[in-house]
Scaffold this motif. Structure first.
Motif, PDB file in Angstrom:
ATOM      1  N   GLN A 199       1.020  -0.498  -2.154  1.00 19.80           N
ATOM      2  CA  GLN A 199       1.531  -0.141  -0.829  1.00 19.80           C
ATOM      3  C   GLN A 199       1.010  -1.024   0.325  1.00 19.80           C
ATOM      4  OE1 GLN A 199       3.915   2.092  -0.211  1.00 19.80           O
ATOM      5  NE2 GLN A 199       3.872   1.462   1.914  1.00 19.80           N
ATOM      6  N   LYS A 202       1.792  -4.783  -0.056  1.00 16.35           N
ATOM      7  CA  LYS A 202       3.201  -5.184   0.096  1.00 16.35           C
ATOM      8  C   LYS A 202       3.599  -5.110   1.565  1.00 16.35           C
ATOM      9  CE  LYS A 202       5.475  -0.811  -1.264  1.00 16.35           C
ATOM     10  NZ  LYS A 202       6.446  -0.186  -2.148  1.00 16.35           N
ATOM     11  N   ARG A 220      -3.063   6.209 -11.726  1.00 21.55           N
ATOM     12  CA  ARG A 220      -3.056   7.536 -11.102  1.00 21.55           C
ATOM     13  C   ARG A 220      -3.965   8.455 -11.900  1.00 21.55           C
ATOM     14  NH1 ARG A 220       1.733   7.701  -7.520  1.00 21.55           N
ATOM     15  NH2 ARG A 220       1.891   5.494  -7.043  1.00 21.55           N
ATOM     16  N   GLU A 363      12.325  12.597 -10.192  1.00 20.56           N
ATOM     17  CA  GLU A 363      12.113  11.651  -9.086  1.00 20.56           C
ATOM     18  C   GLU A 363      11.824  10.280  -9.669  1.00 20.56           C
ATOM     19  OE1 GLU A 363       8.592  12.365  -6.551  1.00 20.56           O
ATOM     20  OE2 GLU A 363       8.449  10.182  -6.594  1.00 20.56           O
ATOM     21  N   SER A 366      10.146   6.683  -4.465  1.00 21.63           N
ATOM     22  CA  SER A 366      10.029   7.158  -3.084  1.00 21.63           C
ATOM     23  C   SER A 366       9.823   5.961  -2.183  1.00 21.63           C
ATOM     24  CB  SER A 366       8.935   8.213  -2.933  1.00 21.63           C
ATOM     25  OG  SER A 366       7.745   7.747  -3.449  1.00 21.63           O
ATOM     26  N   ARG A 370       8.327   2.112   7.533  1.00 18.55           N
ATOM     27  CA  ARG A 370       6.874   2.205   7.742  1.00 18.55           C
ATOM     28  C   ARG A 370       6.538   2.112   9.230  1.00 18.55           C
ATOM     29  NH1 ARG A 370       6.990   3.194   2.299  1.00 18.55           N
ATOM     30  NH2 ARG A 370       7.442   1.305   1.111  1.00 18.55           N
TER      31      ARG A 370
HETATM   32  P1  AMO Z   1       4.995   7.380  -5.437  1.00 18.06           P
HETATM   33  O1  AMO Z   1       3.601   7.875  -5.515  1.00 18.06           O
HETATM   34  O2  AMO Z   1       6.061   8.410  -5.247  1.00 18.06           O
HETATM   35  O3  AMO Z   1       5.183   6.379  -4.229  1.00 18.06           O
HETATM   36  O4  AMO Z   1       5.297   6.518  -6.736  1.00 18.06           O
HETATM   37  C1  AMO Z   1       6.494   5.798  -6.899  1.00 18.06           C
HETATM   38  C2  AMO Z   1       7.183   6.187  -8.209  1.00 18.06           C
HETATM   39  O5  AMO Z   1       6.307   5.964  -9.300  1.00 18.06           O
HETATM   40  C3  AMO Z   1       6.548   6.936 -10.314  1.00 18.06           C
HETATM   41  N1  AMO Z   1       5.316   7.680 -10.570  1.00 18.06           N
HETATM   42  C4  AMO Z   1       4.886   8.059 -11.784  1.00 18.06           C
HETATM   43  N2  AMO Z   1       5.417   7.870 -13.009  1.00 18.06           N
HETATM   44  C5  AMO Z   1       4.714   8.356 -14.065  1.00 18.06           C
HETATM   45  N3  AMO Z   1       3.530   8.987 -13.965  1.00 18.06           N
HETATM   46  C6  AMO Z   1       2.943   9.198 -12.760  1.00 18.06           C
HETATM   47  N4  AMO Z   1       1.759   9.787 -12.700  1.00 18.06           N
HETATM   48  C7  AMO Z   1       3.638   8.722 -11.598  1.00 18.06           C
HETATM   49  N5  AMO Z   1       3.370   8.735 -10.270  1.00 18.06           N
HETATM   50  C8  AMO Z   1       4.383   8.097  -9.678  1.00 18.06           C
HETATM   51  C9  AMO Z   1       7.642   7.845  -9.807  1.00 18.06           C
HETATM   52  C10 AMO Z   1       7.554   7.647  -8.315  1.00 18.06           C
HETATM   53  O6  AMO Z   1       8.775   7.922  -7.667  1.00 18.06           O
HETATM   54  N6  AMO Z   1       3.643   3.756  -2.255  1.00 18.06           N
HETATM   55  C11 AMO Z   1       4.703   4.693  -2.580  1.00 18.06           C
HETATM   56  C12 AMO Z   1       6.048   4.023  -2.683  1.00 18.06           C
HETATM   57  C13 AMO Z   1       6.578   3.494  -1.373  1.00 18.06           C
HETATM   58  O7  AMO Z   1       6.648   4.251  -0.381  1.00 18.06           O
HETATM   59  O8  AMO Z   1       6.957   2.313  -1.365  1.00 18.06           O
HETATM   60  C14 AMO Z   1       4.345   5.355  -3.917  1.00 18.06           C
HETATM   61  O9  AMO Z   1       3.492   4.938  -4.638  1.00 18.06           O
HETATM   62  O10 AMO Z   1       8.868   7.374 -10.326  1.00 18.06           O
END
Ligand code: AMO
Length: 440
Positions: A199, A202, A220, A363, A366, A370
């Motif tokens: 994030q 970029k 994560r 989902e 996202s 900004r």
């Molecule tokens: P976010 O946290 O929603 O957004 O992550 C973006 C996308 O990554 C995938 N994702 C996951 N897939 C599998 N396991 C997980 N634990 C997991 N967490 C997230 C999802 C999600 O939509 N920085 C913002 C993005 C932005 O605003 O540009 C972000 O990280 O498909």
């Protein structure tokens, strides 16, 4: 058993290249034995390599007795075959190879830990424990061919649109998007973290290269044990300067459209193998757009939930929503109170210039517009209870003419899971990492 040496043998072809044009020509193939049948005077081998398989046929009297007797094989033995290509309609692909020599390069135990013939499906954890073997299955071949096509198409599409591919650090000194869900690591004498997303970098790089993307892993520390969550994820991160959420929504749906179109054009066989040719279709664009408030109204009235403005949408509610909206759609204008500090509030600051891309209940992405004004960003950080001094080095970039920008992050593993119709996200990753799995 005495093994053969590779010697000066080299593969002349992959199985996919052994077509009818090569009939009566000699080829050398190499790979693994997916299946074999011994019918007494006739032996069949399904020789598999990274692209598929071909039938090797040994008929007593046609091949030498030495060769016929030598062929006492086991599943997944690693072999090389020198032989002549013949047309034979009953063989898969209408081709068989009549061998003149076979080298047995390596053997396997009599009983393999998982079924590799494709006749039964072994339990996922057992498959993952033996992943280097499991990945050779024809099903996994199809999944990772589609993944390769997905990544190739994304890159091709973005390069054609003047994007620069960036590579940002995965080891960071402080939290990216707030203090949660980070893996701490020991970095010499200091504590550091594995990055949660690209994030902040970029955003900074959108102020340099204007249009940037990265396809990479991030981490994560989520204990969720679901079929949708991993601890090491692979994401497409995109950021565009001189733009807003509107531009990003258009770009993202074009990416989704193009990726699915190219997978269908170039890898239909893999889709068919997975039984997904009628399901993973190219969606119509533009995607329907719903505001968060419309979505919670729909969930509440149609499915009897009681979600209030400002609440996240639960998995159960998404599950119901997915029965109503099964294709791709956007949910926009989320409450600012549940969005990260870097997201731009809407004119009415109760809302935000943010969106999710959904496919059914899942989902996928996202993103949003900004905040590019430094004072506003500092306030947003502090308002979320974070300490703006720990973002000092990031905030510096906002002193030097940061353009308005917007972007998104798309979960590659989740999308692949869906396109391939897999039950569990762990199947979409070669070596998945979850709270319970750190090997192989
Ligand atoms: P976010 O946290 O929603 O957004 O992550 C973006 C996308 O990554 C995938 N994702 C996951 N897939 C599998 N396991 C997980 N634990 C997991 N967490 C997230 C999802 C999600 O939509 N920085 C913002 C993005 C932005 O605003 O540009 C972000 O990280 O498909």
């Amino acid at each position: 058993m005495e093994l053969d040496n590779l010697g000066d043998w080299r593969k002349t072809h992959f199985t996919k290249d052994v077509t009818k044009e090569l009939v009566n020509k000699e080829v050398i193939l190499g790979g693994w034995i997916r299946n074999y049948r011994d019918l007494g005077g006739l032996k069949f081998i399904s020789l598999q390599d990274k692209y598929g398989e071909r039938q090797i046929t040994l008929k007593k009297g046609v091949v030498t007795d030495d060769l016929f007797d030598k062929v006492k094989l086991g599943y997944q033995y690693c072999i090389m075959v020198k032989g002549i290509v013949k047309a034979f309609n009953e063989a898969p692909g209408g081709i068989e190879i009549i061998p003149s020599e076979i080298k047995i390069l390596n053997v396997t135990p009599e009983k393999l830990p998982i079924d590799m013939t494709g006749e039964t499906v072994s339990e996922l954890d057992l498959r993952l424990n033996n992943r280097a073997l499991d990945l050779r299955s024809l099903k996994n071949q199809a999944v990772f061919i589609i993944r390769g096509e997905m990544l190739r198409t994304i890159r091709k599409f973005l390069f054609a649109k003047n994007f620069t591919e960036m590579t940002t650090p995965k080891i960071i000194g402080s939290a990216t998007e707030g203090g949660t869900e980070l893996f701490p690591i020991i970095y010499f004498e200091r504590e550091a973290f594995l990055t949660q997303s690209a994030q902040l970098y970029k955003e900074q790089l959108s102020g340099v290269y204007e249009r940037v993307f990265e396809i990479s892993d991030c981490f994560r520390a989520e204990k969720h044990r679901t079929k949708r969550h991993l601890c090491e994820i692979f994401t497409l991160d995109v950021e565009i300067a001189f733009s807003t959420m509107e531009d990003v929504l258009k770009l993202l749906e074009e990416i989704v459209y193009n990726v699915l179109k190219e997978i269908r054009e170039n890898q239909m066989k893999a889709l068919e193998y997975l039984g997904m040719e009628k399901i993973s279709v190219t969606p119509e664009i533009p995607f329907p757009r719903y505001k968060y408030e419309e979505i919670i109204d729909l969930i509440n009235t149609k499915f009897g939930f009681n979600i209030e403005f400002g609440e996240d949408i639960s998995t159960e509610a998404y599950r119901k929503l997915g029965t109503e909206l099964s294709s791709y759609y956007y949910i926009t204008h989320w409450p600012m109170s549940i969005k990260p500090f870097y997201i731009m509030p809407s004119k009415d600051p109760k809302y935000s210039e943010s969106f999710d891309l959904q496919k059914g209940m899942l989902e996928l992405t996202s993103g949003g517009t900004r905040v590019h004004n430094k004072e506003q960003l500092i306030n947003a950080i502090e308002n979320q209870g974070l300490n703006s001094t720990s973002f000092k080095s990031h905030l510096k970039a906002f002193d030097f003419g940061m353009p308005p920008h917007a972007g998104f992050g798309l979960g590659i593993d989740r999308w692949l899971t869906m396109i391939c119709g897999l039950e569990d996200i762990r199947e979409a990753v070669m070596y998945p990492r979850t709270a319970d799995r750190l090997t192989p």
